[in-house]
Enzyme design. Sequence first.
Site, mmCIF file in Angstrom:
data_model
loop_
_atom_site.group_PDB
_atom_site.id
_atom_site.type_symbol
_atom_site.label_atom_id
_atom_site.label_comp_id
_atom_site.label_asym_id
_atom_site.label_seq_id
_atom_site.Cartn_x
_atom_site.Cartn_y
_atom_site.Cartn_z
ATOM 1 N N TYR A 326 0.847 -1.200 0.000
ATOM 2 C CA TYR A 326 0.000 0.000 0.000
ATOM 3 C C TYR A 326 0.881 1.249 0.000
ATOM 4 O O TYR A 326 1.795 1.376 0.821
ATOM 5 C CB TYR A 326 -0.902 -0.013 1.233
ATOM 6 N N CYS A 327 0.619 2.156 -0.942
ATOM 7 C CA CYS A 327 1.316 3.439 -1.016
ATOM 8 C C CYS A 327 2.823 3.193 -1.136
ATOM 9 O O CYS A 327 3.266 2.465 -2.003
ATOM 10 C CB CYS A 327 0.947 4.291 0.205
ATOM 11 N N LEU A 328 3.617 3.797 -0.269
ATOM 12 C CA LEU A 328 5.056 3.607 -0.313
ATOM 13 C C LEU A 328 5.444 2.148 -0.101
ATOM 14 O O LEU A 328 6.438 1.677 -0.657
ATOM 15 C CB LEU A 328 5.716 4.501 0.751
ATOM 16 N N LEU A 354 -1.670 -1.189 -4.000
ATOM 17 C CA LEU A 354 -2.787 -0.331 -3.629
ATOM 18 C C LEU A 354 -2.313 1.124 -3.604
ATOM 19 O O LEU A 354 -1.497 1.498 -2.752
ATOM 20 C CB LEU A 354 -3.340 -0.723 -2.261
#
Length: 595
Positions: A326-328, A354
Amino acid sequence: MPQPEIAPAFLRAAPIEAAVGAEAAELSPSERADRLFHAALARLTGGISPAALRLAYIDWLLHLLSAPARRLDIAQAAMQAAGQFAVAAAELPKTPWASIKPPPGDRRFTGPGWELPPFNLMAQGFLLTEQWWQTATTGVRGVSHQNEAIVAFSMRQWLDTFAPSNFAVSNPEVIHKTITTGGANFVAGLQNWWDDLRALQSGKPVADHRFVVGHDVAVTPGKVVYHNELIELIQYAPSTPQVRREPILIVPAWIMKYYILDLSPTNSLVKFLVDHGFTVFMISWRNPQPRDRDISFDDYRRLGVDAALAQIARIAPEAGIHAVGYCLGGTLLAIAAAAMSRDGVGRLASITLLAAQTDFTEAGELTLFINESQVAFLEDMMWDRGVLDTTQMAGAFQILRSNDLIWSRIVHDYLIGERAPPNDLMSWNADATRLPYRMHSEYLRKLFLNNDLAGGRYAVDGRPVSLSDIHTPMFVVGTLRDHVAPWRSTHKIHFLADAEITYLLTSGGHNAGIVAPPGDHGRSYQVLTKPADARYIGPDDWLKQAPRFEGSWWNEWAGWLAARSGELVDPPPFGGRGADNMAFPDAPGSYVMQR
């Protein structure tokens, strides 16, 4: 209680190496003095480089001065705006919004009071002014794209300060509240302000907005089955008699706490997966301290993704792993997956990203100030502190949506005198973390500034990795109103990875679009699968071709995972066979509690 070392020596990640610890000693006295000056200046500017801002405005102003025809167009736009304002004044009160309406998503001027004079006229005047400044700061030939974006963005932020909705005398909702309460709203607002000030001074979130970690949020049952100096690995307890053979590893971002994916039970993605028969593991990152200044970006890969995968392989041997980032955390997972593919390590059954970027050329407004001047300024600030602190991180995200996250809250809490009902996402958002100096410097330079990953220049263990080496099926989620990882940026994975890619675009933003449990009204998504050997489809054509569905994307993803999983088996024991389950601490562990 002390936490046990679970993995045998050959599975433990190598310790963090202080590779740049001697940097300060190598600096000359003048370099140290300049860095200390920049660090002190950063405390006054909120981490924004004055030089970067000035260079952007100089670029815009010099090109505007050398474009007389463009200046004439801007002057004509001002006259046209004045004419529209006159029309608005003449049409009131019978025709509100005669000249201009608030754009979609702008909630500052909603409500019946804003359709009445003089409030409607003030709102239209403000919107016309905003529109004119947008015209004046964009479209000037010769200005670099980044400098134009900086000028337009900073001017918009400045203008938003003076929106009529922000002042008691020009906001009809505040006036109505003052009349009905006899001014008690200001007394309550002053108390709210005082509470917030005390919370800010103590470094703690506002109490009224907090859900307790381990009691209200992050409550899905599980155990911490592994830990090292950077992560705790949580294995969640099964809620079904049997589970899919392939476990799931979730790699969250370390910019915020992991439990955005395990909020209250009705909003928990972890609980949703467990209830659908999956064995779920989650990485919980330690909150760095100034002494951790030399932790590198690659340390997060080695001690995070690689260490977690090694431990899961011991707990569930001979099973592929569904890896989720997710993200980073998704960017880090993509790097780790590319390195494993390069080295012939076939450990992953699938990869899910994500709201995660792998190409940073269109990374949204967060990259406005990511240039050499700004990065050097941030580096000096972090060099002095050892970390990028929580207030800096939270402020950077809040300013991207200042109307929703700053000004609307000020009006509601301090002028109307009412607190918004507490919720789990708000509590998570207030639970910020720090970032180590070295890691964040490498992240900004190698990924944002140089775009090394998409360019095939990002090195792991001394050799570059390429996303084109990834042939594992991928499920990639973008969110329609994402200010952090714009969906057109996440869509670029289509021409970077040589794999079957199922791309899903969901309604909502970077956080609320991902936390989208079934049953929430107003959810929708589009989804389309591109086989590995199919031709590339650009984002505009993708929008036209991808079918739309109502509801949560979670069910779509669960079906995709199930189709790529094997038969049902008995759940693996905590920590693997032979482990002492009583020795494992309960989830959510200790790292998530660190302030």
